[in-house]
Design an enzyme around this catalytic site. Structure first.
Site, PDB file in Angstrom:
ATOM      1  N   ASP A   1      -8.043   6.294  -8.250  1.00 15.71           N
ATOM      2  CA  ASP A   1      -7.888   5.883  -6.767  1.00 15.71           C
ATOM      3  C   ASP A   1      -6.115   5.593  -7.110  1.00 15.71           C
ATOM      4  O   ASP A   1      -5.628   5.266  -6.166  1.00 15.71           O
ATOM      5  CB  ASP A   1      -8.135   4.742  -6.439  1.00 15.71           C
TER       6      ASP A   1
ATOM      7  N   SER B   1      -7.412   3.676   1.714  1.00 15.29           N
ATOM      8  CA  SER B   1      -8.370   4.660   1.337  1.00 15.29           C
ATOM      9  C   SER B   1      -9.356   4.351   2.383  1.00 15.29           C
ATOM     10  O   SER B   1     -10.097   3.288   2.754  1.00 15.29           O
ATOM     11  CB  SER B   1      -8.985   4.299  -0.159  1.00 15.29           C
TER      12      SER B   1
ATOM     13  N   GLN C   1     -10.157  12.813  -1.392  1.00 13.18           N
ATOM     14  CA  GLN C   1      -9.845  11.374  -0.724  1.00 13.18           C
ATOM     15  C   GLN C   1      -9.080  11.700   0.717  1.00 13.18           C
ATOM     16  O   GLN C   1      -7.952  12.394   0.548  1.00 13.18           O
ATOM     17  CB  GLN C   1      -9.282  10.144  -1.678  1.00 13.18           C
TER      18      GLN C   1
END
Length: 315
Positions: free
Chosen positions: A227, A251, A301
């Site tokens: 991430d 996110s 993502q």
């Protein structure tokens, strides 16, 4: 509503208090402890809180703890090979997170787990994870990009020091905080004077000290680190960054595929690109290579990128 912050957010989740210095071994073991989950009932786990954490929980932490819960509910020889997660609400650093595991499928070759992360009685993340019994098969992979070795690149501290007193004290304190993951960027962005550039970057990363040989733990650490810097890739063509712009980033979802064995305490190359952004969202892809050239993981993502005001004035 979906307000998990990126790694470099300076308001939510920011450490405002001075921190004592820790050795690399202490930092690494601190992350190991953070990503551990405590079994409190059958298929029910509790994740640790980050000591001294404030504001929102880092999204990678919730993903990694949810993966650990799924792994704890699945017996060898099956190993995790993919996960897909959706963020729904911001996690709060003041409270622990519980993880409820649903054993949706248990086959001879594959198993599927569904994990619901809960905080204060409400779900904050849903994660689906698939496991496979290892077997041989046809093989091909993308070639690893030809980039400088990590030992030839400046550290984050060296890059920060090169900016001198240009960086405001609160932001400098945030950037200087000790972290368990070491990063070496191949082509660092200009934090104080960003210019539009290709939406792609490459970053070496590794845990700052060796840990044991548990492959499930190394997978959780990679999930945590996956991430990092991903969402920021979609801001590169626009010449903006969090340091001089008032941005809201979060996110929205996260997908990770685990291809080959690896060690998170050895250098891994994270290459990212962003093929599209629009409607206050940015889509990003990532590939993670071991230093020997093996493609060990792939990532995707989509995130919220909302520019809320003009650049901050110079200080």
């Amino acid at each position: 509503m979906l307000t998990f912050t990126s790694t470099y957010s300076i308001t939510p989740g920011m450490d405002r208090n001075p921190r004592p210095r820790f050795s690399p071994e202490q930092l690494a073991q601190g992350l190991v402890a953070l990503l551990d989950v405590e079994e409190i009932d059958i298929d029910l786990y509790r994740g640790a809180r980050r000591p001294g954490g404030e504001g929102r929980v880092f999204g990678g932490q919730v993903i990694a703890q949810a993966l650990q819960a799924a792994q704890r509910s699945t017996e060898a020889p099956k190993v995790a090979h993919s996960l897909h997660a959706y963020f729904m609400r911001p996690g709060d650093e003041r409270f622990p997170i519980t993880y409820r595991v649903e054993r949706d499928f248990e086959g001879r070759s594959f198993a599927t787990r569904r994990v619901i992360a809960m905080q204060k009685g409400k779900p904050i993340l849903n994660l689906a994870c698939s496991f496979q019994t290892p077997e041989d098969g046809m093989h091909h992979q993308d070639a690893m990009p030809d980039v400088p070795a990590p030992d030839t690149l400046p550290s984050e501290r060296e890059l920060l020091n090169s900016l001198g007193e240009q960086v405001p004290a609160p932001i400098r304190a945030f950037l200087e905080r000790p972290r368990p993951i070491e990063l070496r960027t191949v082509d660092p962005r200009q934090l104080l004077a960003p210019e539009p550039r290709e939406p792609a970057q490459a970053i070496w990363f590794r845990l700052v000290a060796p840990i044991g040989d548990d492959p499930a733990l190394h997978r959780a650490i990679l999930a945590y680190a996956s991430d990092f810097a991903l969402l920021g890739t979609s801001t590169l063509p626009h010449g903006i960054n969090w340091l001089i712009h008032d941005m809201q980033t979060a996110s929205l979802d996260h997908a990770l595929w685990l291809h080959e064995p690896f060690r998170a305490d050895e250098w891994l190359l994270y290459t990212t690109d962003s093929p599209w952004a629009g409607h206050a969202r940015g889509f990003n892809r990532g590939r993670i290579f071991a230093a020997d050239g093996r493609l060990v993981a792939s990532v995707a993502q989509e995130g919220l990128i909302r520019l809320r005001s003009a650049p901050r004035p110079e200080t």
